[in-house]
Design an enzyme around this catalytic site. Structure first.
Site, mmCIF file in Angstrom:
data_model
loop_
_atom_site.group_PDB
_atom_site.id
_atom_site.type_symbol
_atom_site.label_atom_id
_atom_site.label_comp_id
_atom_site.label_asym_id
_atom_site.label_seq_id
_atom_site.Cartn_x
_atom_site.Cartn_y
_atom_site.Cartn_z
ATOM 1 N N ARG A 176 9.792 18.219 16.977
ATOM 2 C CA ARG A 176 8.751 18.465 15.976
ATOM 3 C C ARG A 176 7.395 18.158 16.597
ATOM 4 O O ARG A 176 7.248 17.136 17.279
ATOM 5 C CB ARG A 176 8.976 17.561 14.762
ATOM 6 C CG ARG A 176 7.915 17.760 13.701
ATOM 7 C CD ARG A 176 8.197 16.933 12.481
ATOM 8 N NE ARG A 176 7.943 15.515 12.731
ATOM 9 C CZ ARG A 176 8.138 14.573 11.806
ATOM 10 N NH1 ARG A 176 8.602 14.902 10.616
ATOM 11 N NH2 ARG A 176 7.883 13.315 12.081
ATOM 12 N N ASN B 31 11.953 13.498 2.594
ATOM 13 C CA ASN B 31 11.167 12.277 2.336
ATOM 14 C C ASN B 31 9.809 12.650 1.764
ATOM 15 O O ASN B 31 9.366 12.101 0.753
ATOM 16 C CB ASN B 31 10.933 11.482 3.621
ATOM 17 C CG ASN B 31 12.217 11.135 4.328
ATOM 18 O OD1 ASN B 31 13.270 11.131 3.707
ATOM 19 N ND2 ASN B 31 12.135 10.852 5.606
ATOM 20 N N ASP B 32 9.147 13.579 2.445
ATOM 21 C CA ASP B 32 7.835 13.981 1.957
ATOM 22 C C ASP B 32 7.956 14.902 0.753
ATOM 23 O O ASP B 32 7.146 14.823 -0.169
ATOM 24 C CB ASP B 32 7.035 14.655 3.077
ATOM 25 C CG ASP B 32 6.368 13.623 3.961
ATOM 26 O OD1 ASP B 32 5.763 12.693 3.401
ATOM 27 O OD2 ASP B 32 6.479 13.716 5.184
ATOM 28 N N HIS C 265 7.809 4.725 7.686
ATOM 29 C CA HIS C 265 8.321 5.057 9.009
ATOM 30 C C HIS C 265 9.006 3.884 9.702
ATOM 31 O O HIS C 265 9.902 4.077 10.511
ATOM 32 C CB HIS C 265 7.222 5.695 9.847
ATOM 33 C CG HIS C 265 7.043 7.109 9.432
ATOM 34 N ND1 HIS C 265 6.088 7.503 8.518
ATOM 35 C CD2 HIS C 265 7.766 8.209 9.727
ATOM 36 C CE1 HIS C 265 6.224 8.801 8.297
ATOM 37 N NE2 HIS C 265 7.222 9.250 9.020
ATOM 38 N N GLU D 203 8.251 20.537 3.299
ATOM 39 C CA GLU D 203 8.098 19.160 2.795
ATOM 40 C C GLU D 203 6.920 19.033 1.841
ATOM 41 O O GLU D 203 6.566 17.937 1.417
ATOM 42 C CB GLU D 203 8.016 18.158 3.945
ATOM 43 C CG GLU D 203 6.995 18.484 5.017
ATOM 44 C CD GLU D 203 7.014 17.472 6.165
ATOM 45 O OE1 GLU D 203 7.649 16.422 6.056
ATOM 46 O OE2 GLU D 203 6.349 17.747 7.173
ATOM 47 N N CYS E 294 16.437 17.251 6.996
ATOM 48 C CA CYS E 294 16.302 16.189 7.998
ATOM 49 C C CYS E 294 15.667 14.926 7.425
ATOM 50 O O CYS E 294 15.374 13.990 8.144
ATOM 51 C CB CYS E 294 15.520 16.679 9.209
ATOM 52 S SG CYS E 294 13.845 17.175 8.816
ATOM 53 N N ARG F 269 11.275 13.171 16.285
ATOM 54 C CA ARG F 269 9.901 12.819 15.896
ATOM 55 C C ARG F 269 9.149 12.480 17.172
ATOM 56 O O ARG F 269 9.458 11.474 17.815
ATOM 57 C CB ARG F 269 9.898 11.615 14.966
ATOM 58 C CG ARG F 269 10.482 11.884 13.594
ATOM 59 C CD ARG F 269 10.370 10.641 12.727
ATOM 60 N NE ARG F 269 10.661 10.904 11.329
ATOM 61 C CZ ARG F 269 11.857 10.742 10.770
ATOM 62 N NH1 ARG F 269 12.878 10.329 11.507
ATOM 63 N NH2 ARG F 269 12.030 10.992 9.486
ATOM 64 N N ARG G 121 5.295 7.242 -0.824
ATOM 65 C CA ARG G 121 6.567 6.747 -0.290
ATOM 66 C C ARG G 121 6.480 5.325 0.248
ATOM 67 O O ARG G 121 7.501 4.701 0.545
ATOM 68 C CB ARG G 121 7.110 7.712 0.770
ATOM 69 C CG ARG G 121 6.205 7.924 1.966
ATOM 70 C CD ARG G 121 6.619 9.164 2.759
ATOM 71 N NE ARG G 121 7.450 8.834 3.902
ATOM 72 C CZ ARG G 121 7.779 9.709 4.851
ATOM 73 N NH1 ARG G 121 7.384 10.961 4.775
ATOM 74 N NH2 ARG G 121 8.519 9.355 5.858
HETATM 75 C C1 PEP Z 1 10.511 14.034 5.904
HETATM 76 O O1 PEP Z 1 9.388 14.045 5.422
HETATM 77 O O2 PEP Z 1 11.559 14.114 5.234
HETATM 78 C C2 PEP Z 1 10.693 13.921 7.356
HETATM 79 C C3 PEP Z 1 11.894 14.061 7.897
HETATM 80 O O3 PEP Z 1 9.601 13.641 8.123
HETATM 81 P P1 PEP Z 1 8.898 12.207 8.237
HETATM 82 O O4 PEP Z 1 9.797 11.224 7.547
HETATM 83 O O5 PEP Z 1 8.734 11.927 9.677
HETATM 84 O O6 PEP Z 1 7.607 12.412 7.519
HETATM 85 MG MG MG Z 2 7.664 14.388 6.654
#
Ligand code: PEP
Ligand code: MG
Length: 754
Positions: A505, A626-627, A362, A603, A674, A469, A637
């Site tokens: 979110r 990402n997740d 993050h 995700e 996203c 976020r 990650r």
């Molecule tokens: C993701 O997981 O792609 C996402 C956009 O949420 P975050 O990165 O905040 O977990």
């Molecule tokens: Mg995520």
């Protein structure tokens, strides 16, 4: 053996510099294996030659002079094969090479092991014996373990420049530290080291600006710890047996010991700031105890460390660090987190370098949102030695230069100039739509999370906010923000973009996002109590947030609500029910509430296989790539060890995203992406071709993505997608995209400079 190993590691870690560490190693290894010779050869980064750097048993004069080409000698063979070699008659081996300056013709047996750090060969550790002897299994295991330990020490030494010095400053070009790209861009600035209050060894070296003040801070902290221990002892008096109570007495004795106080004061008087002086004194004391044969006394080292940490915490409370943040500060730490980043005045923050973490941590996401370069997962980083030093961070390829050579700095200055020119040039795209040359249009949205994002996102000409976020304001406070406070924050975003949609979110904490006032301790936080799982278990927190969101939208009507980390339909049903309830509660108070559009993040792999059911229940879907990549590929990650396995172009990820896009088209429900994928210009082209409606990204990437979309026709993008989906290796897809961008004259999007 373990005992010996432990002792050597302690000694090596305490060594003043690399030459000392290497000498300790060769001496101790020779002792432990009973060998006549023990030597360390280190690989020269420039040409891969292996240079003898320390030895016992060979002629001292050979150190630094004996150099083997990578394909030369038995040492070269160990390096080439990257595995141990155990030879009884080494001198008869075809690869044996005799160096007269070492006098090694007398040695018949040879055992060599490679020194490897994250797949990188750093050198070779060798023992030799005059007599014909095959070294025992135990010796091999010992040497292999020693080599692995040594790898960390050498990597650190490389980071602090010791290795270069050792290699006789052969090249004037500085060797960069390697990490992974976290946020694109290049910065030149001054390292500002941050560390957790309990991380004694992460305390950076710093000069005392005001030694008198540092002394006072230290003495006050010691006094406070004395009182703290006394309080603890009093509280437990009677509850603990006398023997255990004695631990507190031992603590007091250590605190009262003249050497602890005097040694630290001397270090301060010699110019160190208090925290650095405490680190050094504690480490010196710990070393003494660690080296003791008596197991009971060795345990006292842990007490001393604990006392060190307590003093350090106290000093932080008193605020010994009063210095101003440098003008172009590059935040450096073992694991830089979002709140440390938020503490630096934004106009001074130039970059981020973190030993842990990856592109999807993050803090990297935040750096992207702020448009500053970040290099993550720099495992060889030694933050303690970097404070105040000049750094260059290259967020394109994940490199950090410590005190770069003039030529390197000049080159990066040029790249920065070209970057600025490119960004300036892209500004003309701002009012234009993200439309292919044949008129196919895709929505480009901004990811936000800090109020400061809003300005830059609006400037970028986005179509709205695809992901806001909400957790950052929660992370930088000392308690959960209340309904009205949240409503005020959300309203600022909603108002700023109205009538363009704003997707808020709901709280997604857990995983690597912790709240200081709501600790969650789990063995597998990414598989644990995260996102919707936690908020459904705390309806009071969830309802407060939902009400705040609905309240913020009064009079606007552009709010969209999105739930993270959904893996079961029950979660969606329940969350929708709570949203309804929040709406009713506000209406009962006489407020006029708009019913927002509602969606979920896809995700988690489980959601991919329930995409039809989700699409039926909701107004929109948003892919958190990402997740999704993390869970599909089973790659944490944040873990730099496996960062190279984390790949958004992995066929599993591309195919999953494609399947979600197709489900959206089937159900006529908009699907957006996203995660970071959406902000990568080449990948964005593929996503558009899949039928993704909206791409949501850090505003810093928005015009770059628009440039790509406006440079291709949808037919060309379709053809690229079909080729990419048929490919079996992510690197092939990467090459395909890179080639297409270069051909279209957009090469500057994938590398620094024009
Ligand atoms: C993701 O997981 O792609 C996402 C956009 O949420 P975050 O990165 O905040 O977990
Ligand atoms: Mg995520």
């Amino acid at each position: 053996m373990l005992e010996t190993l432990h002792r050597i590691v302690q000694e090596v870690n305490a060594a003043a510099d690399l030459p000392h560490a290497l000498n300790i190693i060769v001496n101790r290894v020779a002792e432990a294996t009973g060998a006549d010779v023990a030597s360390v050869y280190l690989r020269t980064p420039e040409d891969g030659t292996l240079a003898l750097m320390a030895t016992v048993g060979l002629k001292e004069s050979a150190v630094g002079r004996v150099r083997l080409k990578p394909d030369e000698g038995l040492v070269g063979l160990v390096a080439e094969r990257a595995e141990p070699m155990n030879l009884e008659n080494a001198d008869r081996h075809p690869r044996f090479r005799y160096f007269p300056e070492t006098g090694e013709e007398r040695f018949h047996s040879f055992l060599g092991v490679p020194i490897i750090h994250y797949r990188n060969l750093l050198g070779v550790l060798v023992v030799q014996q005059q007599t014909h002897r095959r070294f025992e299994e135990d010796d091999v295991a010992f040497l292999v373990t020693m080599g692995a330990q040594l790898a960390g020490v050498i990597a650190h030494a490389q980071a602090s420049g010791d290795i270069e010095r050792l290699h006789r400053r052969a090249s004037r070009a500085s060797r960069p530290l390697r990490g992974v790209p976290g946020a694109r861009g290049v910065a030149i600035g001054t390292a500002r080291v941050v560390y957790a209050p309990t991380e004694l060894n992460a305390v950076p070296d710093r000069k005392a600006e005001n030694p008198h003040f540092e002394e006072e801070v230290f003495l006050a902290a010691v006094q406070a710890v004395r009182e703290e221990i006394k309080e603890l002892a009093d509280r437990l008096d009677g509850a603990l047996p006398a023997a255990e109570q004695a631990v507190f007495e031992a603590y007091q004795r250590i605190l009262d010991s003249n050497s602890l106080i005097q040694d630290t004061l001397e270090r301060i008087r010699a110019g160190s700031w208090a925290a650095g002086a405490v680190r050094e004194t504690i480490n010196a004391h710990v070393r003494t105890f660690d080296e003791m044969e008596d197991a009971y006394l060795r345990e006292r080292a842990a007490d001393i460390r604990d006392i060190g940490r307590r003093i350090l915490m106290r000093m932080q409370l008193v605020g010994s660090d009063t210095r101003e943040v440098p003008e172009h500060a590059i935040l450096v730490g073992q694991e830089v987190n979002a709140s440390q980043l938020a503490e630096i005045p934004q106009e001074r923050l130039a970059g981020v370098v973190s030993a842990r973490g990856s592109r999807n941590s993050h803090v990297a996401i935040l750096a992207r949102a702020l448009g500053i370069p970040a290099v993550m997962g720099v495992t060889e980083l030694d933050p303690a030695r970097l404070d105040g030093r000049e750094l260059i961070t290259d967020g394109y390829i994940g490199r950090v230069y410590v005190e770069p050579a003039r030529t390197v700095r000049r080159e990066y200055k040029r790249l920065m100039r070209e970057e600025a020119e490119l960004s300036e040039g892209l500004k003309q795209l701002q009012p234009l739509p993200a439309e292919t040359t044949d008129g196919y249009r895709v929505g480009l949205y901004a990811n936000t999370g800090l109020i400061s994002d809003v300005g830059s996102s609006i400037e970028s000409g986005c179509d709205g906010v695809g992901l806001h976020r909400t957790e950052f304001p929660f992370m930088i406070r000392e308690h959960f923000p209340g309904e009205l406070e949240q409503a005020r924050l959300y309203r600022e975003v909603i108002a700023a973009f109205a009538p363009r949609p704003v997707t808020l979110r709901t709280l997604d904490i857990g995983g690597d996002k912790a709240l200081p006032y709501f600790p969650i301790k789990e063995d597998n936080p990414f598989l644990g109590w995260r996102g919707i799982r936690m908020t459904l278990d705390h309806p009071e927190i969830f309802l407060t947030q939902l009400r705040a969101m609905l309240r913020a939208d009064i009079g606007f009507g552009n709010l969209r609500v999105m739930f993270p980390m959904v893996s079961r339909l029950e979660e969606v049903d329940e969350a929708l029910k709570l949203l309804k309830r929040a709406q009713q509660e506000l209406e009962e108070d006489g407020l006029e509430i708009n019913a927002p559009k509602v969606g979920v993040m896809i995700e988690v792999p489980a959601a991919v296989y329930q995409v039809d059911s989700l699409a039926k229940r909701l107004d929109f879907l948003s892919i958190g790539s990402n997740d999704l990549a993390q869970y599909l590929l089973a790659v944490d990650r944040n873990n730099p060890r496996v960062a190279s396995l984390y790949d958004e172009l992995h066929p599993a990820v591309l195919r999953a995203v494609n399947a979600i896009a197709k489900a959206g088209l089937r159900h006529r429900k908009p699907v957006s992406v996203c995660g970071s994928m959406a902000g990568d210009p080449g990948t964005a082209l593929l996503l558009m071709a899949m039928g993704i409606h909206g791409l949501s990204m850090s505003s810093a990437n928005l015009l770059r993505v628009k440039w790509v979309i406006r440079s291709f026709s949808s037919t060309e993008a379709q053809s690229l997608l079909q080729q990419a989906l048929a490919m079996e290796y992510p690197d092939d897809v990467r090459e395909l995209i890179a080639h297409a961008l270069e051909q279209a004259g957009l090469g500057s999007l994938i590398r620094a400079g024009k």
